[in-house]
Design a protein around this motif. Structure first.
Motif, PDB file in Angstrom:
ATOM      1  N   GLY A 193     -12.500 -29.128  59.072  1.00 14.08           N
ATOM      2  CA  GLY A 193     -11.266 -28.376  59.822  1.00 14.08           C
ATOM      3  C   GLY A 193     -10.167 -28.437  59.052  1.00 14.08           C
ATOM      4  O   GLY A 193     -10.079 -28.069  57.654  1.00 14.08           O
ATOM      5  N   VAL A 194      -8.901 -29.168  59.389  1.00 17.00           N
ATOM      6  CA  VAL A 194      -7.745 -29.585  58.546  1.00 17.00           C
ATOM      7  C   VAL A 194      -7.900 -30.792  57.878  1.00 17.00           C
ATOM      8  O   VAL A 194      -8.181 -31.767  58.401  1.00 17.00           O
ATOM      9  CB  VAL A 194      -6.458 -29.302  59.324  1.00 17.00           C
ATOM     10  CG1 VAL A 194      -5.248 -29.712  58.277  1.00 17.00           C
ATOM     11  CG2 VAL A 194      -6.260 -27.953  59.994  1.00 17.00           C
ATOM     12  N   VAL A 195      -7.981 -30.875  56.386  1.00 19.48           N
ATOM     13  CA  VAL A 195      -8.052 -31.929  55.736  1.00 19.48           C
ATOM     14  C   VAL A 195      -6.800 -32.158  54.894  1.00 19.48           C
ATOM     15  O   VAL A 195      -6.283 -31.236  54.360  1.00 19.48           O
ATOM     16  CB  VAL A 195      -9.323 -31.948  54.809  1.00 19.48           C
ATOM     17  CG1 VAL A 195      -9.627 -33.428  54.027  1.00 19.48           C
ATOM     18  CG2 VAL A 195     -10.353 -31.310  55.572  1.00 19.48           C
ATOM     19  N   LEU A 203       1.664 -27.713  52.810  1.00 15.92           N
ATOM     20  CA  LEU A 203       1.952 -27.130  54.269  1.00 15.92           C
ATOM     21  C   LEU A 203       2.292 -28.543  55.020  1.00 15.92           C
ATOM     22  O   LEU A 203       3.059 -28.361  56.205  1.00 15.92           O
ATOM     23  CB  LEU A 203       0.471 -26.662  54.926  1.00 15.92           C
ATOM     24  CG  LEU A 203       0.366 -25.017  54.598  1.00 15.92           C
ATOM     25  CD1 LEU A 203      -1.093 -25.066  54.802  1.00 15.92           C
ATOM     26  CD2 LEU A 203       1.269 -24.281  55.784  1.00 15.92           C
ATOM     27  N   PHE A 204       1.606 -29.536  54.767  1.00 12.56           N
ATOM     28  CA  PHE A 204       2.071 -30.713  55.642  1.00 12.56           C
ATOM     29  C   PHE A 204       3.513 -31.430  55.066  1.00 12.56           C
ATOM     30  O   PHE A 204       3.941 -32.250  55.843  1.00 12.56           O
ATOM     31  CB  PHE A 204       1.051 -31.802  55.058  1.00 12.56           C
ATOM     32  CG  PHE A 204      -0.334 -31.843  55.923  1.00 12.56           C
ATOM     33  CD1 PHE A 204      -0.224 -32.183  57.464  1.00 12.56           C
ATOM     34  CD2 PHE A 204      -1.486 -31.510  55.541  1.00 12.56           C
ATOM     35  CE1 PHE A 204      -1.363 -31.926  58.079  1.00 12.56           C
ATOM     36  CE2 PHE A 204      -2.531 -31.299  56.328  1.00 12.56           C
ATOM     37  CZ  PHE A 204      -2.541 -31.759  57.439  1.00 12.56           C
ATOM     38  N   ARG A 210       3.291 -28.054  59.369  1.00 15.50           N
ATOM     39  CA  ARG A 210       2.433 -28.855  60.281  1.00 15.50           C
ATOM     40  C   ARG A 210       2.187 -28.062  61.609  1.00 15.50           C
ATOM     41  O   ARG A 210       0.832 -28.060  62.182  1.00 15.50           O
ATOM     42  CB  ARG A 210       3.068 -30.189  60.490  1.00 15.50           C
ATOM     43  CG  ARG A 210       2.913 -31.095  59.193  1.00 15.50           C
ATOM     44  CD  ARG A 210       3.339 -32.449  59.686  1.00 15.50           C
ATOM     45  NE  ARG A 210       4.740 -32.571  59.993  1.00 15.50           N
ATOM     46  CZ  ARG A 210       5.532 -32.945  59.031  1.00 15.50           C
ATOM     47  NH1 ARG A 210       5.252 -33.128  57.697  1.00 15.50           N
ATOM     48  NH2 ARG A 210       6.893 -33.315  59.207  1.00 15.50           N
ATOM     49  N   GLN A 211       3.215 -27.644  62.110  1.00 11.70           N
ATOM     50  CA  GLN A 211       3.055 -26.904  63.322  1.00 11.70           C
ATOM     51  C   GLN A 211       2.119 -25.385  63.176  1.00 11.70           C
ATOM     52  O   GLN A 211       1.223 -25.341  63.951  1.00 11.70           O
ATOM     53  CB  GLN A 211       4.372 -26.216  63.628  1.00 11.70           C
ATOM     54  CG  GLN A 211       5.285 -27.365  64.686  1.00 11.70           C
ATOM     55  CD  GLN A 211       6.360 -27.027  65.156  1.00 11.70           C
ATOM     56  OE1 GLN A 211       6.818 -25.913  65.266  1.00 11.70           O
ATOM     57  NE2 GLN A 211       7.288 -27.931  65.630  1.00 11.70           N
TER      58      GLN A 211
END
Ligand SMILES: NC(=O)c1ccc[n+]([C@@H]2O[C@H](COP(=O)([O-])OP(=O)(O)OC[C@H]3O[C@@H](n4cnc5c(N)ncnc54)[C@H](O)[C@@H]3O)[C@@H](O)[C@H]2O)c1
Length: 266
Positions: A193-195, A203-204, A210-211
């Motif tokens: 999934g998200v790693v 993005l983080f 994050r949203q």
């Protein structure tokens, strides 16, 4: 009594070993005492651009000079550029790597393959693009991919989601064939999934990013994964212990698949 049993050393090829999930997988395998031949665009034992047929052929040639047997192929190199490059590396690069290394896998007593797909394989995909990939038609796939980018908006993302769904479908079609099950070679995938890796770090970096991630791919179980969480699943699927597992896409996605498909995948 402590468990002092040590697995016999095996030879693994890990693509995308220069970063993120591939790097963590190579590190775990080395920690377990195995020989790892890392492949990436730079800073690895074998340097190759796996998005091209020439790059794949060169990689196979180099690895054939390094070893006469490969026990595990971990085809993990990938991009998420929302562009035709995603199709070239995530699908054609992965499949080409596996097929090119089959003669060396055939020399192993316990040969295993694991490709890194994605929980994004559950996102909408483009049917004609999927068909072109599964027909092995690079030119048509690239042309469709360019059209999607030109369409603007989120259309370019279909390059990524379709590349990952094509991998999952290719595995289902091929796992039980003579070339794989018939030769004792297991063929599986992990679907993260998200790693948190260099692929997603931009993005983080912002609250908005994050949203966006949380909305596009929620992670109900303990949030986004670390590269090591995915590496652990890859190491299991390519170990001697996994000799009866084939044709599977193991979601390591903090619950996104269960949340999305519920119980309707049966
Ligand atoms: N990070 C995530 O959230 C996430 C989620 C699902 C799936 N994945 C998949 O996991 C795999 C690994 O991604 P990551 O997150 O570790 O990203 P990453 O960017 O940290 O690592 C990917 C590696 O692949 C290499 N690579 C890219 N193009 C290549 C090419 N043409 N030839 C050779 N090597 C090439 C890169 O140089 C890089 O070292 C990818 O297939 C990705 O799609 C990642």
């Amino acid at each position: 009594m402590p468990n002092t049993e040590v697995a016999a050393p095996r030879v693994y090829v890990v693509t995308g070993a220069g970063s993120g999930i591939g790097q963590a997988t190579a590190a775990q395998l080395i920690e377990e005492g195995h020989r790892v031949i890392g492949v990436d665009l730079k800073n690895t034992e074998v340097v190759a651009d796996l998005s091209t047929e020439e790059g794949i052929a060169g990689m196979v040639e180099e690895i054939t000079q390094l070893t006469s047997v490969v026990d595990g192929v971990i085809a993990n190199a990938g991009t998420s550029l929302q562009a035709p490059m995603d199709v070239a590396i995530n699908f054609f690069g992965a499949v080409g790597t596996v097929e090119g290394l089959l003669p060396l896998l055939n020399q192993s007593d316990a040969p295993r393959v694991c490709i890194t797909t994605s929980a994004a394989s559950l996102h909408p995909a483009h049917d004609d693009l999927l068909e072109a990939m599964l027909n092995g038609d690079r030119a048509t796939a690239a042309a469709i991919g360019e059209q999607l980018v030109a369409a603007g908006g989120m259309a370019g993302y279909l390059n990524y989601s379709s590349s990952k769904q094509a991998v999952a479908r290719w595995i289902r079609r091929n796992a039980t064939t003579e070339r794989f099950a018939g030769a004792g070679i297991s063929l599986n995938a992990v679907a993260p999934g998200v790693v948190i890796t260099p692929m997603t770090e931009q993005l983080f970096a912002t609250e908005e990013g994050r949203q966006q991630m949380e909305q596009g791919m929620p992670s109900p179980l303990n949030g986004p994964a670390r590269a090591e969480d995915i590496a652990a699943a890859i190491c299991f699927l390519t170990s001697t212990a996994a000799g009866k597992v084939t044709g599977q896409v193991l979601f390591v996605d903090s619950g996104y698949d269960a949340l999305t498909r519920g119980d309707s995948s049966w």
